[in-house]
Design a protein around this motif. Structure first.
Motif, PDB file in Angstrom:
ATOM      1  N   ALA A  14       0.919  -1.347  -0.244  1.00 33.80           N
ATOM      2  CA  ALA A  14       0.082   0.287   0.084  1.00 33.80           C
ATOM      3  C   ALA A  14       1.065   1.447  -0.199  1.00 33.80           C
ATOM      4  CB  ALA A  14      -0.773  -0.104   1.206  1.00 33.80           C
ATOM      5  N   THR A  15       1.824   1.168   0.708  1.00 38.08           N
ATOM      6  CA  THR A  15       2.796   2.511   0.921  1.00 38.08           C
ATOM      7  C   THR A  15       4.083   2.384  -0.025  1.00 38.08           C
ATOM      8  OG1 THR A  15       4.287   1.467   2.660  1.00 38.08           O
ATOM      9  CG2 THR A  15       2.151   2.542   3.377  1.00 38.08           C
ATOM     10  N   ARG A  16       4.359   1.244  -0.511  1.00 36.73           N
ATOM     11  CA  ARG A  16       5.654   1.283  -1.375  1.00 36.73           C
ATOM     12  C   ARG A  16       6.570   1.574  -0.479  1.00 36.73           C
ATOM     13  NH1 ARG A  16       1.624   3.824  -3.742  1.00 36.73           N
ATOM     14  NH2 ARG A  16       2.583   5.888  -3.233  1.00 36.73           N
ATOM     15  N   GLY A  17       6.652   1.400   0.672  1.00 36.36           N
ATOM     16  CA  GLY A  17       7.783   1.388   1.606  1.00 36.36           C
ATOM     17  C   GLY A  17       8.636   0.295   1.822  1.00 36.36           C
ATOM     18  N   ASN A  18       9.592   0.363   2.708  1.00 33.07           N
ATOM     19  CA  ASN A  18      10.692  -0.743   2.923  1.00 33.07           C
ATOM     20  C   ASN A  18      10.344  -1.209   4.340  1.00 33.07           C
ATOM     21  OD1 ASN A  18      12.020  -0.134   0.319  1.00 33.07           O
ATOM     22  ND2 ASN A  18      12.785   1.845   1.316  1.00 33.07           N
ATOM     23  N   LEU A  19      10.331  -2.503   4.417  1.00 33.85           N
ATOM     24  CA  LEU A  19      10.223  -3.208   5.640  1.00 33.85           C
ATOM     25  C   LEU A  19      11.556  -3.446   6.223  1.00 33.85           C
ATOM     26  CD1 LEU A  19       8.510  -4.576   8.025  1.00 33.85           C
ATOM     27  CD2 LEU A  19       8.836  -6.684   6.557  1.00 33.85           C
ATOM     28  N   HIS A  20      11.812  -3.118   7.499  1.00 34.55           N
ATOM     29  CA  HIS A  20      13.022  -3.172   8.470  1.00 34.55           C
ATOM     30  C   HIS A  20      12.726  -3.981   9.536  1.00 34.55           C
ATOM     31  CE1 HIS A  20      15.232   0.152   6.432  1.00 34.55           C
ATOM     32  NE2 HIS A  20      14.232   0.591   6.425  1.00 34.55           N
ATOM     33  N   GLY A  21      13.352  -5.362   9.668  1.00 36.27           N
ATOM     34  CA  GLY A  21      13.156  -6.135  10.825  1.00 36.27           C
ATOM     35  C   GLY A  21      12.035  -7.295  10.433  1.00 36.27           C
ATOM     36  N   ALA A  99      -7.217   0.939   2.274  1.00 32.93           N
ATOM     37  CA  ALA A  99      -8.546   0.296   3.100  1.00 32.93           C
ATOM     38  C   ALA A  99      -9.613   0.681   2.224  1.00 32.93           C
ATOM     39  CB  ALA A  99      -8.575   1.210   4.342  1.00 32.93           C
ATOM     40  N   ARG A 100      -9.922   2.056   1.667  1.00 32.35           N
ATOM     41  CA  ARG A 100     -11.038   1.890   1.128  1.00 32.35           C
ATOM     42  C   ARG A 100     -11.267   1.155  -0.222  1.00 32.35           C
ATOM     43  NH1 ARG A 100     -15.439   2.076  -0.404  1.00 32.35           N
ATOM     44  NH2 ARG A 100     -16.961   3.765  -0.802  1.00 32.35           N
ATOM     45  N   ALA A 101     -10.227   1.009  -0.929  1.00 24.34           N
ATOM     46  CA  ALA A 101     -10.128   0.229  -2.045  1.00 24.34           C
ATOM     47  C   ALA A 101     -10.374  -1.411  -1.762  1.00 24.34           C
ATOM     48  CB  ALA A 101      -8.812   0.086  -2.570  1.00 24.34           C
ATOM     49  N   ARG A 102     -10.151  -1.880  -0.651  1.00 20.41           N
ATOM     50  CA  ARG A 102     -10.369  -3.275  -0.358  1.00 20.41           C
ATOM     51  C   ARG A 102     -11.689  -3.414   0.476  1.00 20.41           C
ATOM     52  NH1 ARG A 102      -6.736  -5.142   4.704  1.00 20.41           N
ATOM     53  NH2 ARG A 102      -7.716  -4.021   6.552  1.00 20.41           N
ATOM     54  N   ALA A 151      -8.032   4.201   7.964  1.00 19.13           N
ATOM     55  CA  ALA A 151      -7.008   3.158   7.704  1.00 19.13           C
ATOM     56  C   ALA A 151      -7.380   2.179   8.757  1.00 19.13           C
ATOM     57  CB  ALA A 151      -5.569   3.668   8.186  1.00 19.13           C
ATOM     58  N   ARG A 152      -8.460   2.485   9.710  1.00 23.70           N
ATOM     59  CA  ARG A 152      -8.527   1.547  10.706  1.00 23.70           C
ATOM     60  C   ARG A 152      -9.895   0.643  10.256  1.00 23.70           C
ATOM     61  NH1 ARG A 152      -8.475   5.831  15.701  1.00 23.70           N
ATOM     62  NH2 ARG A 152      -6.619   5.415  16.486  1.00 23.70           N
ATOM     63  N   LEU A 153     -10.473   1.024   9.070  1.00 25.35           N
ATOM     64  CA  LEU A 153     -11.483   0.242   8.584  1.00 25.35           C
ATOM     65  C   LEU A 153     -11.172  -1.208   8.276  1.00 25.35           C
ATOM     66  CD1 LEU A 153     -14.653   0.162   7.366  1.00 25.35           C
ATOM     67  CD2 LEU A 153     -13.430   0.938   5.237  1.00 25.35           C
ATOM     68  N   PRO A 154     -11.881  -2.159   8.844  1.00 24.20           N
ATOM     69  CA  PRO A 154     -11.854  -3.565   8.806  1.00 24.20           C
ATOM     70  C   PRO A 154     -12.354  -3.918   7.300  1.00 24.20           C
ATOM     71  CG  PRO A 154     -12.812  -3.133  10.830  1.00 24.20           C
ATOM     72  CD  PRO A 154     -12.819  -1.864  10.200  1.00 24.20           C
ATOM     73  N   LYS A 155     -11.575  -4.580   6.777  1.00 23.80           N
ATOM     74  CA  LYS A 155     -11.989  -5.112   5.333  1.00 23.80           C
ATOM     75  C   LYS A 155     -13.529  -5.824   5.239  1.00 23.80           C
ATOM     76  CE  LYS A 155      -9.249  -9.377   5.225  1.00 23.80           C
ATOM     77  NZ  LYS A 155      -8.094  -9.859   4.434  1.00 23.80           N
ATOM     78  N   ASP A 156     -13.863  -6.293   6.335  1.00 23.69           N
ATOM     79  CA  ASP A 156     -15.034  -7.049   6.267  1.00 23.69           C
ATOM     80  C   ASP A 156     -16.387  -6.245   6.895  1.00 23.69           C
ATOM     81  OD1 ASP A 156     -14.247  -7.427   8.894  1.00 23.69           O
ATOM     82  OD2 ASP A 156     -14.313  -9.496   8.997  1.00 23.69           O
ATOM     83  N   ALA A 157     -16.084  -5.128   7.306  1.00 24.32           N
ATOM     84  CA  ALA A 157     -17.207  -4.307   8.093  1.00 24.32           C
ATOM     85  C   ALA A 157     -18.268  -4.198   6.953  1.00 24.32           C
ATOM     86  CB  ALA A 157     -16.617  -2.934   8.481  1.00 24.32           C
ATOM     87  N   ASP A 158     -19.581  -3.915   7.453  1.00 23.52           N
ATOM     88  CA  ASP A 158     -20.481  -3.792   6.712  1.00 23.52           C
ATOM     89  C   ASP A 158     -20.683  -2.232   6.453  1.00 23.52           C
ATOM     90  OD1 ASP A 158     -21.595  -6.443   6.230  1.00 23.52           O
ATOM     91  OD2 ASP A 158     -21.986  -6.312   8.537  1.00 23.52           O
ATOM     92  N   TYR A 159     -20.593  -1.384   7.432  1.00 18.09           N
ATOM     93  CA  TYR A 159     -20.846   0.007   7.250  1.00 18.09           C
ATOM     94  C   TYR A 159     -19.622   0.702   7.897  1.00 18.09           C
ATOM     95  CZ  TYR A 159     -25.553  -1.651   6.740  1.00 18.09           C
ATOM     96  OH  TYR A 159     -26.730  -1.989   6.155  1.00 18.09           O
ATOM     97  N   ALA A 160     -19.346   2.068   7.490  1.00 15.69           N
ATOM     98  CA  ALA A 160     -18.278   2.779   8.064  1.00 15.69           C
ATOM     99  C   ALA A 160     -18.948   4.228   8.072  1.00 15.69           C
ATOM    100  CB  ALA A 160     -17.169   2.785   7.103  1.00 15.69           C
ATOM    101  N   VAL A 161     -18.900   4.683   9.258  1.00 24.13           N
ATOM    102  CA  VAL A 161     -19.365   6.173   9.485  1.00 24.13           C
ATOM    103  C   VAL A 161     -18.108   7.044   9.625  1.00 24.13           C
ATOM    104  CG1 VAL A 161     -20.925   7.620  10.617  1.00 24.13           C
ATOM    105  CG2 VAL A 161     -21.508   5.263  10.449  1.00 24.13           C
ATOM    106  N   LEU A 178     -10.843  11.267  -0.547  1.00 27.85           N
ATOM    107  CA  LEU A 178     -10.011   9.837  -0.089  1.00 27.85           C
ATOM    108  C   LEU A 178     -10.947   9.026   0.441  1.00 27.85           C
ATOM    109  CD1 LEU A 178      -7.697   8.987   1.015  1.00 27.85           C
ATOM    110  CD2 LEU A 178      -8.081  10.090   3.054  1.00 27.85           C
ATOM    111  N   VAL A 179     -12.120   9.497   1.224  1.00 32.90           N
ATOM    112  CA  VAL A 179     -13.206   8.562   1.740  1.00 32.90           C
ATOM    113  C   VAL A 179     -14.032   8.112   0.569  1.00 32.90           C
ATOM    114  CG1 VAL A 179     -15.240   8.625   3.244  1.00 32.90           C
ATOM    115  CG2 VAL A 179     -13.181   9.724   3.879  1.00 32.90           C
ATOM    116  N   ARG A 180     -14.432   8.631  -0.165  1.00 32.44           N
ATOM    117  CA  ARG A 180     -15.281   8.193  -1.509  1.00 32.44           C
ATOM    118  C   ARG A 180     -16.838   7.456  -0.752  1.00 32.44           C
ATOM    119  NH1 ARG A 180     -13.886   4.391  -4.643  1.00 32.44           N
ATOM    120  NH2 ARG A 180     -12.320   3.693  -3.358  1.00 32.44           N
ATOM    121  N   PRO A 181     -17.416   8.612  -0.036  1.00 34.37           N
ATOM    122  CA  PRO A 181     -18.766   8.068   0.547  1.00 34.37           C
ATOM    123  C   PRO A 181     -19.991   7.442  -0.455  1.00 34.37           C
ATOM    124  CG  PRO A 181     -18.649  10.274   0.485  1.00 34.37           C
ATOM    125  CD  PRO A 181     -17.121   9.788   0.196  1.00 34.37           C
ATOM    126  N   ASP A 182     -20.542   6.650   0.048  1.00 31.65           N
ATOM    127  CA  ASP A 182     -21.839   6.247  -0.731  1.00 31.65           C
ATOM    128  C   ASP A 182     -22.863   7.137  -0.453  1.00 31.65           C
ATOM    129  OD1 ASP A 182     -20.936   3.453  -2.026  1.00 31.65           O
ATOM    130  OD2 ASP A 182     -20.596   3.294   0.277  1.00 31.65           O
TER     131      ASP A 182
END
Length: 478
Positions: A14-21, A99-102, A151-161, A178-182
């Motif tokens: 998602a971030t195109r970052g580098n993992l350390h550790g 998070a929004r995409a998934r 970013a905290r939105l679980p991918k299997d949530a039914d609703y987000a407010v 960013l949010v792209r609300p329905d």
């Protein structure tokens, strides 16, 4: 074990970052090292006064699974899990986008001059009757809070407010894309933050930016039919291809408020939808809570969900600390009732708080007391809007204390018998207010965030005969 929210592989992608550790999984994201929970990702945001990178070691020691950083802090254990990105806020935003995409959730966005957080909380409670709900914590609604909430939105949530806030043009535009609300709701357009705007219509323009994130021709816009800027906002919603659902007292409202009996322990409300009446009750105190509940049910109606079920679900949603929560303080024989509105203030919200004070009956020989701090960000209208409160203050309170230069001017115009005292700051006034309180008093404390009214609230709480603070009792009924 707490469910996994993100894996390190997903975050790297998602971030195109580098993992350390070592690789890791996280269950939450936090931006404050004091709020770290085991298994979270600590987001090391740089700030004007503090830099999150200085607290990475503290966060990891407290149980964070990893940290999101833009540089490797000195002195860290080489086995620490770090996700390095070019810019931390940019990395957080990238996670929000992913998070929004998934997500499979139906996403609702809430904005408005007043009532955003209460409406968000009530919407979350209503939707919980139909599935799993993720909602913004507190009032995380700005350029940091909104991406964090998403970013905290679980991918299997039914609703987000999600709550979206602003005090300048263009800010909600960025957040809603960013949010792209329905579904997007504007609770109202009032003079909050008017010091940053040309006029009220420009505030309406800023609030209407929320429709820019709606999917063309499939989005839903929920609007306050009674607000003076309804037609302006409706035009913006229609331009975005949204279907409009309105609420209010107006005969033309889709969800119409027929009546509300508001008392010191809640409200009985009657609405009409599609020719049918619905009667329900909420524990939130004041007409502003009753009216906002109609907006919440308008959102439920727009989604095609069961209104009866939703109305039952929102009953016990009430004000939180700093936003109108009522607390009994053990003091003397009868005690004190504190109405804590210390978080923020605007002309509309002060008027609503004074209405609640006026309907709240003190015990015994107690009085209605109000402590008012300046309402900030009102620009050239500031003096007028503060003085405009005079009639409401005189009609609601037996004793008035003020904090700040603008409330000082208002206070000097009060009848002498009503004026209790003034302080340049809340710290200066806190002891005077506490010393003046008597058994049975009801005390409202309200002021803008920048006025830091919390010391007055703390001074009142410190009067308690014990440390126990209990919910309000029916003894304060009207």
């Amino acid at each position: 074990m707490t469910a996994s929210l993100w894996t390190s592989d997903e975050l790297v992608k998602a971030t195109r970052g580098n993992l350390h550790g070592p690789a890791f999984e996280i269950s939450d994201l936090v931006i404050d090292s004091r709020k770290v929970t085991p298994g979270c990702l600590f987001v090391a945001l740089p700030g004007e006064r503090v830099d999150g990178h200085d607290y990475v070691d503290t966060a990891l020691e407290a149980g964070a699974a990893a940290a999101l950083v833009s540089r490797i802090p000195d002195g860290l254990d080489s086995t620490a899990s770090l996700l390095e990105v070019e810019d931390v806020l940019g990395g957080l935003t990238d996670i929000a986008v992913a998070a929004r995409a998934r997500a499979s959730a139906k996403v609702l966005a809430v904005t408005g001059s007043v009532g955003k957080t209460g409406t968000k909380d009530s919407l979350a409670a209503a939707l919980a009757a139909f599935g799993s709900v993720h909602a913004s914590a507190g009032n995380l609604n700005n350029h940091i809070g909104a991406p964090l909430s998403l970013a905290r939105l679980p991918k299997d949530a039914d609703y987000a407010v999600l709550e979206l806030g602003m005090n300048h043009l263009g800010e909600i535009s960025d957040l809603t894309r960013l949010v792209r609300p329905d579904l997007a709701i504007i609770t109202n357009v009032e003079e909050t933050h008017i010091g940053h705007f040309r006029d009220l219509e420009q505030i309406a323009e800023a609030k209407s930016e929320i429709f820019e994130g709606l999917e063309k021709d499939s989005g839903l816009a929920v609007l306050n039919r009674d607000n003076a800027h309804f037609y302006f906002c409706a035009d913006k919603a229609e331009a975005a291809g949204a279907r409009i659902v309105s609420f209010g007292r107006s005969e033309d409202a889709d969800v119409r408020l027929i009546g509300a009996e508001c008392g010191p322990d809640g409200s009985n409300i009657v609405i009409r939808v599609d020719g049918k009446q619905l009667v329900y009750r909420i524990d939130g105190i004041g007409m502003h809570w009753a009216f906002n509940s109609v907006g919440v049910l308008a959102c439920i109606h727009a989604l095609g969900l069961d209104l009866n079920k939703a109305a039952t679900a929102i009953r016990d949603v009430t004000a939180k600390a700093g936003r109108g929560r009522q607390e009994e303080i053990a003091f003397g024989e009868m005690g004190l009732l504190l109405i804590d509105e210390s978080y923020n203030a605007s002309p509309a919200s002060v008027a609503a708080a004074l209405e609640v004070l006026s309907m709240t009956k003190p015990k015994g020989q107690g009085r209605r007391i109000v402590v008012l701090g300046d309402m900030l960000e009102l620009g050239e209208r500031s003096e007028f809007l503060h003085l405009n409160l005079l009639a409401k203050v005189c009609g609601s309170a037996d004793l008035v204390f003020t904090v700040g230069p603008m409330m000082d001017r208002m206070g000097r115009n009060l009848p002498p018998m009503l004026f209790g005292g003034h302080g340049a700051t809340s710290d200066e006034l806190a002891e005077l207010v506490a010393d003046q309180l008597s058994d049975g008093d009801v005390v409202l404390v309200k002021g803008s965030l920048g006025m830091a009214m919390a010391p007055i609230v703390s001074a009142i709480r410190d009067l308690a005969d014990s440390n126990q603070i209990t919910p309000p009792s029916a003894a304060y009924g009207g």
